[in-house]
Motif scaffolding. Sequence first.
Motif, short mmCIF file in Angstrom:
data_model
loop_
_atom_site.label_atom_id
_atom_site.label_comp_id
_atom_site.label_asym_id
_atom_site.label_seq_id
_atom_site.Cartn_x
_atom_site.Cartn_y
_atom_site.Cartn_z
N TYR A 197 0.82 -1.21 0.00
CA TYR A 197 0.00 0.00 0.00
C TYR A 197 0.85 1.26 0.00
CZ TYR A 197 -3.68 -3.29 1.09
OH TYR A 197 -4.55 -4.35 1.03
N VAL A 198 2.17 1.09 0.16
CA VAL A 198 3.08 2.22 0.07
C VAL A 198 3.26 2.57 -1.40
CG1 VAL A 198 5.44 3.00 0.60
CG2 VAL A 198 4.20 1.57 2.23
N LEU A 199 3.57 3.85 -1.66
CA LEU A 199 3.70 4.30 -3.04
C LEU A 199 4.78 3.55 -3.82
CD1 LEU A 199 3.15 6.44 -5.32
CD2 LEU A 199 4.82 7.89 -4.17
N PHE A 200 5.94 3.37 -3.18
CA PHE A 200 7.14 2.99 -3.93
C PHE A 200 7.06 1.71 -4.75
CE2 PHE A 200 9.01 5.59 -0.33
CZ PHE A 200 9.01 6.75 -1.09
N PRO A 201 6.60 0.57 -4.18
CA PRO A 201 6.63 -0.64 -5.02
C PRO A 201 5.67 -0.57 -6.21
CG PRO A 201 5.49 -1.05 -2.96
CD PRO A 201 6.11 0.30 -2.83
N ASN A 202 4.73 0.39 -6.17
CA ASN A 202 3.76 0.50 -7.26
C ASN A 202 4.26 1.36 -8.42
OD1 ASN A 202 1.35 -0.89 -6.05
ND2 ASN A 202 1.76 0.64 -4.47
N LEU A 203 5.40 2.03 -8.20
CA LEU A 203 5.80 3.06 -9.16
C LEU A 203 6.23 2.51 -10.52
CD1 LEU A 203 7.72 5.53 -6.84
CD2 LEU A 203 5.73 6.06 -8.25
N ASN A 204 6.96 1.40 -10.50
CA ASN A 204 7.52 0.90 -11.76
C ASN A 204 6.62 -0.20 -12.33
OD1 ASN A 204 9.04 0.21 -13.92
ND2 ASN A 204 10.88 -0.37 -12.76
N LEU A 205 5.73 0.22 -13.22
CA LEU A 205 4.77 -0.73 -13.78
C LEU A 205 5.45 -1.75 -14.70
CD1 LEU A 205 1.76 1.66 -14.52
CD2 LEU A 205 2.12 0.20 -12.54
N GLY A 210 5.90 -9.58 -18.44
CA GLY A 210 6.23 -11.00 -18.39
C GLY A 210 5.66 -11.71 -17.19
N GLY A 211 4.54 -11.24 -16.65
CA GLY A 211 3.83 -11.95 -15.59
C GLY A 211 4.40 -11.79 -14.20
N GLY A 212 5.41 -10.94 -14.01
CA GLY A 212 5.98 -10.76 -12.68
C GLY A 212 5.16 -9.82 -11.82
N ALA A 213 5.62 -9.61 -10.58
CA ALA A 213 5.00 -8.64 -9.68
C ALA A 213 6.05 -8.17 -8.69
CB ALA A 213 3.82 -9.27 -8.95
N PRO A 214 5.99 -6.90 -8.26
CA PRO A 214 6.98 -6.39 -7.30
C PRO A 214 6.89 -7.14 -5.98
CG PRO A 214 5.65 -4.61 -8.24
CD PRO A 214 4.99 -5.88 -8.65
N LEU A 215 5.69 -7.41 -5.52
CA LEU A 215 5.47 -8.17 -4.29
C LEU A 215 4.40 -9.21 -4.60
CD1 LEU A 215 5.30 -5.39 -1.55
CD2 LEU A 215 6.98 -7.24 -1.66
#
Lengths: 248, 323
Positions: A197-205, A210-215
């Motif tokens: 829910y923090v801004l940072f991990p959402n920044l780099n779309l 290739g189906g990955g996710a930051p978290l």
Amino acid sequence: MHKFNRLVLNEWLKLSKKRTFFIAYGLLIVMPLAIGYMVHSVAGDMFASGPQFAAEMLLPTGIGQILSILVIIGTAGIVTKEYSQGTIKFLLIRARSRTAILASKFVTVLLYALSLTVVTAVAVYASGMLWFGNGGASLGIGDVLTSVLYNSVYMVMFATMAFMIGILTTSTGVTIGISMFGLTISNLVIFRDFYKYVLFPNLNLAAYEGGGAPLPGMTLGFSILMLAVYFLLFLLAGFMVFRRRDVA
Amino acid sequence: MNQTKYQPEAAGNGKTPIVLQMQGVSKIIKGKAIVNELSFDICKGEIVGLLGPNGAGKTTTIRMMTGLIRMTEGDVLIEGHSIRNDFNKAIANIGAIIENPEFYSHMTGYDNLKQYQRMSDGITDDRMDEVVRLVGLQEAMGKKVKAYSLGMRQRLGIAQALLHSPKLLILDEPTNGLDPAGIREMRDYMRRIAEVEGISILISSHMLAEIEQICHRAVVIQNGKLIAVTPLGEEAQAGGAIPLAIRVGKLEAALVVIHKQSEVQIIRTDEANSEILVSMPDDQVPELIAAFSEAGVRVYRIMDNKQSLEEEFLKWTGGNRIA
């Protein structure tokens, strides 16, 4: 609308008549050429083609990061300098609302970011073609534009954050400092559930490519929603404070 | 404090249109009233001085008039438009310099003025040239503002304030930091502007001499409260008593003479200089002089008592807090 356009023109002139204005553009033209040359001479087979070089370099993990830094620096002063120079007094005693004045400043920030992005994209693409050629062609212009889009989201979010911090702190130095700190720690990942829910991990779309996710548990839709919420929050806070603040 | 106390009907005298109305304006910060229910009017073509010791609330008052600071209570009407509810229309009638005039120093004087032209409606290029000529900056418009002297910046400040042909010009400490020549120049400009443009001017200052020399009326505030509204200069003397300082040979003999003149009021005697400060009607002066010579009192000097405003000011503000 004519009135608003003239406000934007004012802001653009204030920005562009600075002697340092063209440094950012110069840097973003020279750097892709230099990096392309270096990569080409050290590891010539790192990129298969010019478009591949461009598509990777334009992401927030490449030259896109430098682009964002320069936009933050440009944004930081647009409100704070009015306070530190004392020009805010003459600015606000005109027959224009504070909302219109601040909106014209934000539009100018977006125009500035857009102009830097165009220059960078062209320079990076040209550099890629120059050093790596059009060979292979596994990636095309569409992939380059996708990278530009990913980076624009990243850049506009940081610019909006810097814009808000500038309004809240009225200090150029503090604004650049906090924004740079944010930029630096945005690459860290904390593997806790709240962190999504923090801004940072959402920044780099681009992380979803290739189906990955930051978290684990994050999706592209979730990130876009989070970014929209933060974007509106930054603007709302900035406009509310700017409208209400006593200019002492 | 007595007859000069503010009365709403006294300010407008019925005929002259009112340009600015302060209606019980207060600014309360953390329970403390910086400005406390301030009310006064400014009429068309009038030059009004806003006087008060440092910290009296002059700058706060001016910032509330121009919308830079929100007022806690009350309202300011400019040409009938509320600065709270109808800001754009109200502020369009105001031109102001608040504290030092600050410009974008990396741009030329012309670029700076252009900025303010674009922010108001209907300012032609001719109007810009006219204002530049009025303040005498034709030669300097192409120079960057960082190369301007303080006097030049003041003039550019006046130019931006006059650009949109306001009805009211507000100047906050306009001579702050200027040298004597600059102060004089400023004064001349203000007079010219009042005549040429025919607009009202509000000048805030703690420099009494400055206010006395150019204002028609002074509004005195202290601790955010209105203390007095007093006419100045020729207006104060029209029909009323004038203050004079008379230097005589023998004080006692002179006082005896004065006591016989019913219309002469003694303000105080200055024994060190052998002077008597009196307040009397204009037409009684020859009589007093005749009475002096009849009684054999030697008169060395009769002077306008320039100290009067300062003395009144000190009386109003308790004396020890003037800056």
